[in-house]
Design a protein around this motif. Structure first.
Motif: not given
Length: 247
Positions: A220-221, A235, A238, A242
């Motif tokens: 994940t980020y 999720r 994401i 991006k």
């Protein structure tokens, strides 16, 4: 309250989950056997308190606790472990309590009472300010905040992020935060969508306040903001994040 139990031992997880469910303060109890599965559950549910074992196979409960501290509204932490030698270190990561195995109902209840007391203090703070807006257009450049018969005008470009937890919406600027019982959708309808991005079902950020997009647990980020705060990217967001940040 919603509780997450993180322990790599199934019997220990089940035992603690059972004791937690006996307490009147408990709404739901979830389980995780590793840091990765714990992060997945934290992204899916609004967890209020997390009971963490220190020894998690090849992982360490303090690793998860330190990452949780970076969140804007982290769940409260209670360590639930067989090791009594880490108590001081536990409170260095702002743990609410430190419960030793074998678990006892009275001790678990005591930990939940401590958590509840903290929630009550937070609720008083959250209810001290009320946000009202008379501007319904997406093109509106300000959000009006009304408290004690005084109205505070927040310019949209000063808004760093907004997050919602337990029905309370918090708007964060540099050095200030304001709370209201309005919804995240209410705020989204008033923001300039070119400048703001939803990164989690409970979090909106000002794109101009994002300094870094960095990997986090389990592929994940998380975003690092210009004021030093870090927020998770769930999720389901994401791909959109991006696309906006890397176009």
């Amino acid at each position: 309250m919603k509780i997450l139990v993180v322990d790599d031992e199934p019997l220990a997880r089940d035992e603690l989950s059972y004791l937690l469910k006996q307490n009147r303060l408990t709404d739901s109890v979830y389980q995780a056997d590793s840091i990765g599965t714990a992060v997945d559950k934290l992204l899916q549910e609004k967890i209020d308190v997390i009971f963490i074992d220190i020894s998690l196979n090849d992982e360490n409960g303090f690793q998860l606790a330190n990452e949780l501290k970076k969140l804007i509204h982290p769940p409260l932490i209670v360590f639930a472990t067989a090791f009594d030698s880490y108590a001081v270190k536990a409170f260095d990561v702002d743990a609410v309590d430190y419960v030793l195995k074998p678990f006892e109902q009275s001790r678990v209840n005591q930990a939940l009472e401590k958590v509840q007391a903290i929630f009550k203090l937070q609720a008083k703070k959250d209810n001290s300010l009320t946000v009202n807006s008379h501007f319904g257009s997406e093109k509106t450049k300000i959000i009006s905040i009304t408290s004690d018969d005084k109205t505070k005008i927040i310019k949209q470009h000063d808004l760093i992020m907004a997050t919602i937890k337990d029905g309370a919406l918090t708007l964060i600027t540099n050095g200030q935060s304001y709370s209201t019982r309005q919804s995240l959708g209410w705020l989204l309808s008033r923001l300039n969508k070119n400048d703001f991005l939803q990164v989690h079902r409970s979090i909106i950020v000002n794109i101009n306040s994002i300094s870094e997009l960095e990997p986090w647990f389990n592929h994940t980020y998380q975003l690092k903001l210009t004021n030093g705060m870090k927020v998770p990217v769930s999720r389901s967001f994401i791909k959109a994040v991006k696309k906006r940040l890397m176009m």
